[in-house]
Each structure stands twice: as structure tokens, then as C-alpha cells.
Motif scaffolding. Structure first.
Motif, PDB file in Angstrom:
ATOM      1  N   LEU A 176       0.827  -0.811   0.364  1.00 57.12           N
ATOM      2  CA  LEU A 176       0.214  -0.305   0.211  1.00 57.12           C
ATOM      3  C   LEU A 176       0.848   1.096   0.031  1.00 57.12           C
ATOM      4  O   LEU A 176       1.003   1.827  -0.823  1.00 57.12           O
ATOM      5  CB  LEU A 176      -0.909   0.625   1.267  1.00 57.12           C
ATOM      6  N   ASP A 177       2.154   0.833   0.955  1.00 61.72           N
ATOM      7  CA  ASP A 177       2.564   2.746   0.776  1.00 61.72           C
ATOM      8  C   ASP A 177       3.674   2.493  -1.062  1.00 61.72           C
ATOM      9  O   ASP A 177       3.472   3.685  -0.904  1.00 61.72           O
ATOM     10  CB  ASP A 177       3.566   2.159   2.445  1.00 61.72           C
ATOM     11  N   LEU A 225       2.119   1.432  -3.419  1.00 63.36           N
ATOM     12  CA  LEU A 225       0.936   2.086  -4.440  1.00 63.36           C
ATOM     13  C   LEU A 225       1.164   4.447  -4.501  1.00 63.36           C
ATOM     14  O   LEU A 225       0.723   4.227  -4.768  1.00 63.36           O
ATOM     15  CB  LEU A 225       0.089   1.317  -4.300  1.00 63.36           C
ATOM     16  N   LYS A 226       0.600   3.657  -2.491  1.00 61.32           N
ATOM     17  CA  LYS A 226       0.867   5.222  -2.899  1.00 61.32           C
ATOM     18  C   LYS A 226       1.735   6.481  -2.624  1.00 61.32           C
ATOM     19  O   LYS A 226       1.840   7.491  -4.022  1.00 61.32           O
ATOM     20  CB  LYS A 226       0.309   6.053  -1.642  1.00 61.32           C
ATOM     21  N   GLN A 227       3.347   5.726  -3.358  1.00 62.02           N
ATOM     22  CA  GLN A 227       4.224   6.419  -3.219  1.00 62.02           C
ATOM     23  C   GLN A 227       5.058   6.858  -4.713  1.00 62.02           C
ATOM     24  O   GLN A 227       5.285   7.729  -5.307  1.00 62.02           O
ATOM     25  CB  GLN A 227       5.675   6.371  -2.684  1.00 62.02           C
ATOM     26  N   LYS A 269       1.119   6.052  -8.118  1.00 65.08           N
ATOM     27  CA  LYS A 269      -0.790   6.752  -7.899  1.00 65.08           C
ATOM     28  C   LYS A 269      -1.775   6.133  -8.523  1.00 65.08           C
ATOM     29  O   LYS A 269      -2.579   6.052  -8.667  1.00 65.08           O
ATOM     30  CB  LYS A 269      -0.447   8.402  -7.790  1.00 65.08           C
ATOM     31  N   TYR A 321      -3.157   3.260  -7.476  1.00 65.31           N
ATOM     32  CA  TYR A 321      -3.498   2.703  -6.329  1.00 65.31           C
ATOM     33  C   TYR A 321      -4.964   3.525  -6.288  1.00 65.31           C
ATOM     34  O   TYR A 321      -6.252   3.732  -5.692  1.00 65.31           O
ATOM     35  CB  TYR A 321      -2.694   4.073  -5.225  1.00 65.31           C
ATOM     36  N   THR A 322      -5.188   4.803  -6.891  1.00 64.58           N
ATOM     37  CA  THR A 322      -6.661   5.858  -7.127  1.00 64.58           C
ATOM     38  C   THR A 322      -7.482   4.964  -7.658  1.00 64.58           C
ATOM     39  O   THR A 322      -8.811   4.695  -7.276  1.00 64.58           O
ATOM     40  CB  THR A 322      -5.777   6.927  -8.091  1.00 64.58           C
ATOM     41  N   LEU A 331      -9.025   2.083  -5.344  1.00 58.57           N
ATOM     42  CA  LEU A 331      -9.133   2.542  -4.484  1.00 58.57           C
ATOM     43  C   LEU A 331     -10.774   2.919  -4.614  1.00 58.57           C
ATOM     44  O   LEU A 331     -12.076   2.526  -4.144  1.00 58.57           O
ATOM     45  CB  LEU A 331      -8.862   3.732  -3.820  1.00 58.57           C
TER      46      LEU A 331
END
Length: 109
Positions: free
Chosen positions: A42-43, A45-47, A50, A53-54, A57
Motif C-alpha cells: 500500500l505504501d 502504491l501511494k508513493q 498513484k 492506487y486511485t 480505491l
């Protein structure tokens, strides 16, 4: 007044002062436990990913995706540990004969 495309597709607006704000919600998804490997992914993907991740989500699949990643990583981790134990000759017999040495060998892995 003509309906917007958003309203034609079933969307609704909420008035906030002088503005109409679209009422957007993220689809509900089943809560699943996400372990250390899922949190690390998860970290990542967020970094670094993006957009992925979006997309996960907003589609409501993020939690299931991370739970699957966590399961796969945990299985691979356990296979690696078993392989290292076999390569170093760490057996249940060693555990029965000398528990202290067995513990030390496993801690080295």
C-alpha cells in the motif's frame, strides 16, 4: 434547466452555499485483514503508483487486492524459510536434540 450528463447517469448534487457539489461515494468493499506485506505494498502504491492506487480505491477493490498481495507474499516468505532450513540442515531432530542450537540457527535465518 437541462440535466447534466452526471445527473442523467443518476448522479446527484448537494448545495453548499452558492455551489452545487456532486455527491460522490466510494463503493463499499468487504473488510479483510491486511498484514505487513499488504501495508508495505500500500505504501509503495501511494508513493510510486498513484494512478493504480486511485483506480483500485475508487473501484472498491483496494482492500481485496492488498489482502491477496499479503497472502501471496506470506506464502512465498514461508517457502523461503523452509528452503533455507533444508539447505542448512535445520530439522525437527535437531530441535529435539539441541533446542538452543535450533533456535540460534532459526534466528540466523
Amino acid at each position: 434547466m437541462a440535466k447534466s450528463l452526471f445527473e442523467e447517469l443518476g448522479g446527484k448534487y448537494e448545495r453548499q452555499g452558492d455551489y452545487l457539489i456532486p455527491c460522490l461515494t466510494v463503493p463499499a468493499e468487504e473488510e479483510q485483514a491486511i498484514g505487513i506485506w499488504g501495508q508495505r505494498h500500500l505504501d509503495y502504491l501511494k508513493q510510486y503508483r498513484k494512478v493504480t492506487y486511485t483506480n483500485l480505491l475508487t473501484s472498491g477493490r483496494l482492500n481485496a487486492y492488498l489482502a491477496d498481495i499479503n497472502r501471496q507474499a506470506q506464502e512465498r516468505f514461508e517457502r523461503l524459510i523452509e528452503g533455507m532450513k533444508q539447505a542448512q540442515g535445520i530439522t525437527e531432530q535437531l530441535k529435539a536434540e539441541n533446542a538452543l542450537e535450533w533456535t540460534g540457527c532459526l534466528n540466523n535465518i
